[in-house]
Design an enzyme around this catalytic site. Structure first.
Site, mmCIF file in Angstrom:
data_model
loop_
_atom_site.group_PDB
_atom_site.id
_atom_site.type_symbol
_atom_site.label_atom_id
_atom_site.label_comp_id
_atom_site.label_asym_id
_atom_site.label_seq_id
_atom_site.Cartn_x
_atom_site.Cartn_y
_atom_site.Cartn_z
ATOM 1 N NE ARG A 189 -0.985 36.265 92.531
ATOM 2 C CZ ARG A 189 -1.832 36.887 93.345
ATOM 3 N NH1 ARG A 189 -3.074 37.130 92.958
ATOM 4 N NH2 ARG A 189 -1.440 37.254 94.543
ATOM 5 N NE ARG A 193 5.428 35.704 95.419
ATOM 6 C CZ ARG A 193 4.713 36.668 95.995
ATOM 7 N NH1 ARG A 193 5.292 37.655 96.626
ATOM 8 N NH2 ARG A 193 3.395 36.636 95.952
ATOM 9 N NE ARG A 243 -3.121 41.892 94.191
ATOM 10 C CZ ARG A 243 -2.297 41.193 94.975
ATOM 11 N NH1 ARG A 243 -2.300 41.382 96.289
ATOM 12 N NH2 ARG A 243 -1.475 40.315 94.458
ATOM 13 C CE LYS A 280 2.385 36.206 100.978
ATOM 14 N NZ LYS A 280 1.435 35.373 100.222
ATOM 15 N NE ARG A 282 -6.096 39.351 97.658
ATOM 16 C CZ ARG A 282 -4.918 38.765 97.838
ATOM 17 N NH1 ARG A 282 -4.436 38.601 99.059
ATOM 18 N NH2 ARG A 282 -4.232 38.318 96.814
#
Ligand code: AMP
Length: 207
Positions: A162, A87, A151, A13, A121
């Site tokens: 998630r 969401r 993160r 995204k 990431r």
């Protein structure tokens, strides 16, 4: 024109937001970034949100709506990309009360690719720039000199939750927006150039 990017964690995204911003100059509203900013600044909202984010759960609507409403009112009259909001169906209905949505881009990526992407990431603590694959060992952000980290919620056990939350709570939005004839698909599995050209054609035809 206002666009929603709909996709699982790690589906790209942020990456697609950047392509659209470079091409058209959209404003970018990422509720995840706004919540992380609150955590960094140790606000009351940030402290409350952190409890949920650390586990990979959705943050309660009242908190998300507060950051969302502020961000929208700061960008009224400009084209906005919504990244990470809505969401849930309830959030989509709240958004409808605030602003009209023209297009929803549903990003498709196989789960194996998502898990690989998220494990490599890294993000800049200061400016939220994202580093992946080839340069995930970077320690300093090349854009602002900030510290580059993984993160907390990109760690494997949290990512699994998630993805589960995405399947149950967020995926129903695909049908919700399909029924409104606002949805287009974007395949973001490696080579995304064709998908982006298709998306640009749709946007250009709507302008
Ligand atoms: P993201 O950066 O979009 O992956 O979001 C990171 C985390 O922030 C999510 O896992 C949620 O805990 C929280 N979050 C971001 N956007 C929302 C939202 N629209 N509703 C609820 N929680 C959110």
């Amino acid at each position: 024109m206002n666009i929603i990017l709909l996709g699982a964690p790690g589906s790209g995204k942020g990456y697609i937001s950047n392509l659209l911003i470079d091409e058209y100059g959209f404003q970018h509203i990422s509720t995840g970034n706004l919540l992380r900013e609150n955590i960094k600044n140790n606000t009351e909202l940030g402290r409350k949100a952190q409890e949920y984010m650390a586990k990979g759960d959705l943050v309660p609507d009242s908190l998300v709506l507060e950051v969302l409403k502020n961000a929208i009112s700061n960008n009224l009259g400009k084209g906005i990309i919504f990244d990470g909001y809505p969401r849930t169906i309830e959030q989509a209905k709240e958004l409808d009360k605030l602003i009209s949505i023209d297009l929803v881009v549903s990003i498709n990526v196989p789960e194996s690719v998502i898990l690989e992407r998220i494990s490599t990431r890294r993000v800049c603590l200061n400016c939220s720039a994202v580093y992946s694959a080839n340069d995930y060992n970077k320690l300093v952000c090349e854009k602002c000199g900030g510290q580059v980290i993984q993160r907390e919620d990109d760690k494997e056990e949290v990512v699994i939750n998630r993805l589960k939350k995405y399947e149950i709570q967020t995926k129903p939005l695909i049908d919700f927006y399909k029924e409104q004839n606002k949805l287009i698909n974007f395949d973001n599995n490696g080579e995304s150039k064709d998908s982006f050209e298709k998306l640009k054609n749709v946007i250009n035809s709507m302008k």
